[in-house]
Design a protein around this motif. Sequence first.
Motif, mmCIF file in Angstrom:
data_model
loop_
_atom_site.group_PDB
_atom_site.id
_atom_site.type_symbol
_atom_site.label_atom_id
_atom_site.label_comp_id
_atom_site.label_asym_id
_atom_site.label_seq_id
_atom_site.Cartn_x
_atom_site.Cartn_y
_atom_site.Cartn_z
ATOM 1 N N GLU B 86 1.009 -1.236 -0.275
ATOM 2 C CA GLU B 86 -0.233 0.209 -0.175
ATOM 3 C C GLU B 86 0.886 1.270 -0.214
ATOM 4 O OE1 GLU B 86 -3.220 -0.715 3.284
ATOM 5 O OE2 GLU B 86 -3.239 -2.325 2.527
ATOM 6 N N ILE B 87 2.292 1.036 0.301
ATOM 7 C CA ILE B 87 2.770 2.336 -0.036
ATOM 8 C C ILE B 87 3.897 2.781 -1.327
ATOM 9 C CG2 ILE B 87 5.245 2.747 1.404
ATOM 10 C CD1 ILE B 87 4.250 1.388 3.600
ATOM 11 N N GLN B 88 3.489 4.442 -1.870
ATOM 12 C CA GLN B 88 4.284 4.018 -2.575
ATOM 13 C C GLN B 88 5.634 4.559 -3.147
ATOM 14 O OE1 GLN B 88 1.960 4.234 -6.257
ATOM 15 N NE2 GLN B 88 0.555 2.667 -4.044
ATOM 16 N N GLU B 89 5.806 5.577 -2.525
ATOM 17 C CA GLU B 89 7.342 6.152 -2.322
ATOM 18 C C GLU B 89 8.108 5.638 -1.382
ATOM 19 O OE1 GLU B 89 7.689 10.277 -2.946
ATOM 20 O OE2 GLU B 89 5.468 10.943 -3.405
ATOM 21 N N LYS B 90 8.760 4.359 -1.112
ATOM 22 C CA LYS B 90 9.191 3.601 -0.048
ATOM 23 C C LYS B 90 10.081 4.479 0.332
ATOM 24 C CE LYS B 90 7.672 -0.451 -1.573
ATOM 25 N NZ LYS B 90 6.265 -0.787 -2.847
ATOM 26 N N SER B 91 11.009 5.038 -0.634
ATOM 27 C CA SER B 91 12.211 5.703 0.328
ATOM 28 C C SER B 91 12.247 6.404 0.985
ATOM 29 C CB SER B 91 13.143 5.980 -1.185
ATOM 30 O OG SER B 91 14.210 6.420 -0.950
ATOM 31 N N LEU B 92 11.130 7.400 0.908
ATOM 32 C CA LEU B 92 10.820 8.427 1.334
ATOM 33 C C LEU B 92 10.184 8.257 2.804
ATOM 34 C CD1 LEU B 92 9.954 11.424 1.994
ATOM 35 C CD2 LEU B 92 7.647 10.915 0.760
ATOM 36 N N VAL B 93 9.242 7.329 2.753
ATOM 37 C CA VAL B 93 8.702 6.787 4.190
ATOM 38 C C VAL B 93 9.177 5.865 4.890
ATOM 39 C CG1 VAL B 93 6.649 4.638 5.442
ATOM 40 C CG2 VAL B 93 6.302 6.039 2.312
ATOM 41 N N ASN B 99 13.414 8.699 10.907
ATOM 42 C CA ASN B 99 13.387 9.672 11.267
ATOM 43 C C ASN B 99 12.663 9.395 13.074
ATOM 44 O OD1 ASN B 99 14.559 11.304 9.687
ATOM 45 N ND2 ASN B 99 12.579 12.093 9.031
ATOM 46 N N ILE B 100 11.102 8.699 13.181
ATOM 47 C CA ILE B 100 10.460 8.858 14.395
ATOM 48 C C ILE B 100 11.024 7.544 15.089
ATOM 49 C CG2 ILE B 100 8.300 7.530 15.339
ATOM 50 C CD1 ILE B 100 7.302 8.929 12.515
ATOM 51 N N LEU B 113 10.328 -3.245 2.789
ATOM 52 C CA LEU B 113 9.632 -2.321 1.753
ATOM 53 C C LEU B 113 9.626 -3.439 0.599
ATOM 54 C CD1 LEU B 113 9.795 0.888 3.161
ATOM 55 C CD2 LEU B 113 8.130 -0.595 3.828
ATOM 56 N N ASN B 114 10.975 -3.490 -0.402
ATOM 57 C CA ASN B 114 10.994 -4.195 -1.356
ATOM 58 C C ASN B 114 10.730 -5.491 -1.971
ATOM 59 O OD1 ASN B 114 10.352 -1.320 -2.323
ATOM 60 N ND2 ASN B 114 13.239 -1.182 -1.444
ATOM 61 N N ASP B 115 11.094 -6.314 -0.109
ATOM 62 C CA ASP B 115 11.264 -7.744 -0.968
ATOM 63 C C ASP B 115 10.258 -8.280 -1.130
ATOM 64 O OD1 ASP B 115 10.672 -8.073 1.710
ATOM 65 O OD2 ASP B 115 12.152 -8.578 2.413
ATOM 66 N N GLY B 116 8.874 -7.966 -1.374
ATOM 67 C CA GLY B 116 7.705 -8.338 -1.869
ATOM 68 C C GLY B 116 6.453 -9.208 -1.084
ATOM 69 N N ARG B 117 7.096 -8.679 0.438
ATOM 70 C CA ARG B 117 6.423 -10.004 1.523
ATOM 71 C C ARG B 117 5.501 -8.894 2.227
ATOM 72 N NH1 ARG B 117 10.336 -9.201 6.845
ATOM 73 N NH2 ARG B 117 11.964 -9.187 5.292
ATOM 74 N N LYS B 118 3.985 -9.188 2.032
ATOM 75 C CA LYS B 118 2.879 -8.670 2.514
ATOM 76 C C LYS B 118 2.754 -6.981 3.049
ATOM 77 C CE LYS B 118 0.145 -11.545 -0.560
ATOM 78 N NZ LYS B 118 -0.862 -13.026 -0.153
ATOM 79 N N PHE B 119 3.539 -8.069 4.747
ATOM 80 C CA PHE B 119 3.122 -7.564 6.161
ATOM 81 C C PHE B 119 5.077 -7.406 6.965
ATOM 82 C CE2 PHE B 119 2.511 -8.645 10.500
ATOM 83 C CZ PHE B 119 1.454 -7.811 10.985
ATOM 84 N N PHE B 120 4.778 -7.006 7.415
ATOM 85 C CA PHE B 120 6.008 -6.730 8.561
ATOM 86 C C PHE B 120 5.704 -5.847 9.831
ATOM 87 C CE2 PHE B 120 7.767 -4.178 5.923
ATOM 88 C CZ PHE B 120 8.134 -2.900 6.790
#
Lengths: 117, 559
Positions: B86-93, B99-100, B113-120
């Motif tokens: 559900e995340i588009q700009e993965k690098s920004l996120v 930061n948090i 975020l990029n390895d294709g997993r559905k959930f973590f």
Amino acid sequence: MARFLLFSIVIISTFGLGSWAYKINYESRAASQRVKGLENAILLANQEIKILKAEWATLNNPERLRKLVEYYFLELRLSPINPDDFISFSQIQWDKDKEQAHTASVGESLAAIEYDR
Amino acid sequence: MIDSNKKNFTEYPRTRARLVLFTLFVVIGFLSIGTKITFLASKKSQKNKHYSEAEKIPSRLNILDRNGYILATNLQGVSVYVRPAEIQEKSLVAQQLKNIFPDLKKAVLLDKLNDGRKFFWLKNLVSPKQEKALFDLGQPGVYFGKREYRFYPNGNLASHIIGFTKVNELGVNYAKIMGISGVEKAFEKKLSVKVLPESENNAIELSVDLPVQAEVENVLKEWQKRMGAKAGGVVIMDIHSGEILALASSPDFDANKERDPVREKKDTSVYFNRVVQGVYEMGSTFKLFAVAQGLESNLFDVDTLIDTTAFRISSRKIEDKYKFNRKSSIYEIIVKSSNVGSARLALMVGEKGLKDIFSTLGLLEPVGLELAEANLTSPIIPKDWRDITLATTSYGYGISVSLLHLAKAYAILGNGGFSIEPTILKKNLDVQMRSRVLKKKTSDEILKLLEAVVADQRGTARILGSKHYRIGGKTGTAEKIATDRPGYQKDKVISNFVGLFPLKEPKYVIAALLDEPENSFLKEPCRYSSCTVVPMIKKLIERTGPMMNVIPAQSGAKF
């Protein structure tokens, strides 16, 4: 005529019972929603109480209190309870004059009450 | 009219049949509605009963001390999970999340975020501040899950009693917590509940007194530091009910930190409960047992004279460090702590007698304390009870028990001879059925001997003499077994002491040990219990006595 009467009664009672059942259904759903709301409110309140109790327990953590006692020693002069702090009844220093004065004032008050009567 | 109707019905049977069918339909309809209403209104119907979401979350009961102070509680927390799809700009996120949560690594996050997993899972538990920051991001794909977590308001305090927990099962909206040690493990079934109990009193109440426990831990840590000891343990127990009022083992741990996954290599010795799990050769604190058996079976009395000159059993010489008269009374043997005297007594009592008293006092089996650690801790008992074994066990070598074993044994000796079982739960003494295992006379004689160890000027615990309390007890110092060679290490000892107070009407047993202590404040360094553990016991009793409502002797103790 009788048939008309019979049909009328059947139709009226059908509609009447139908609307009664609808009303009851509606009310019970509303009550159920209300109960759900109340239950959630109770749970939230309980959770708040739990957090407050936990916070109170944290604030009263004996280790924390000990550090505070050390920090404020000059102002508060608190020290741990000691066996010397126990004294027998006979060791209590009574102020005889004060004791008598107190008895006298009680006596006077009683006398005044008697007089009022 | 009626006649004409009758006529119609007879003339038109189909109309009649329709009418009957219609009436039947209406009646059945009403009946079924009625039945349904009755069913819905009935209390037995469980289908209508609903719980809110939070009620279905597995929860855990509070653990309280005997005064009602909270030792462990469950609080609501929030965990964060991510659905990368559900995340588009993965690098920004990834950068925003970093930061948090500064402890997260951006590269690892990007990989996830990029390895294709559905959930973590992003974080198991976040602070309200972090939760708000995440919420303010307004980022799709980042979700919050409610969960409960265990909170210990007193940190390290009583950590060895309470134990700690880990998350056993993690759902999106819940976390099932499981006890790993201490009370958390021992009462797992009772503590873990599906539905929150309605009654607030539905908690486990321990026999522990938190203020006393805090003082005990404070004094123990201070003394461990002063004596340069590796570790230490103290237990205070009610000798009549078996309730444990304080049980401290140092080093200890903060159970709040145990929920985080272990990152760095940790010192696991902090989890070791020195009082319950540690079995040690205790030394002279064992000397009283042969005496108790002899008194119980009328073999001798405290004034009986025993030969205290050194002697040999097989090739081994039994001797004392200090000089004793040729013959000493049992009183002197205990007060001055003679190994030779004790060995002679043990030989008089014999194998059966010694085994009997050890068994009566519960020294041959695990202590029946509720904690799993206690049930798993068996004493190390000699396999072969030859004469030399009898002699050495009589002064505490060749048999290893825990400090709790010793406390229990002394409690039985001091409470008039009643069998007790240590407990960590708050109890009502009135309902307890006690059985007598020793004669009252034996118990009285033992108490006199214990008092003499403190009161007699020759006693090994004479510095324990307090102007406030009458205390009795026995010191014990045992050399530790060498690990690199057969035999014992002269410079490494286990020093311990077991005492009873107030002696007018004994109520509490206090047992303490220090592992490898050395008092270097004296002219010569001293490792004996009399100069390491005994001063600590004095401080402990004078500090905790008033807290436990032990009224000091009015006329002052006779020291």
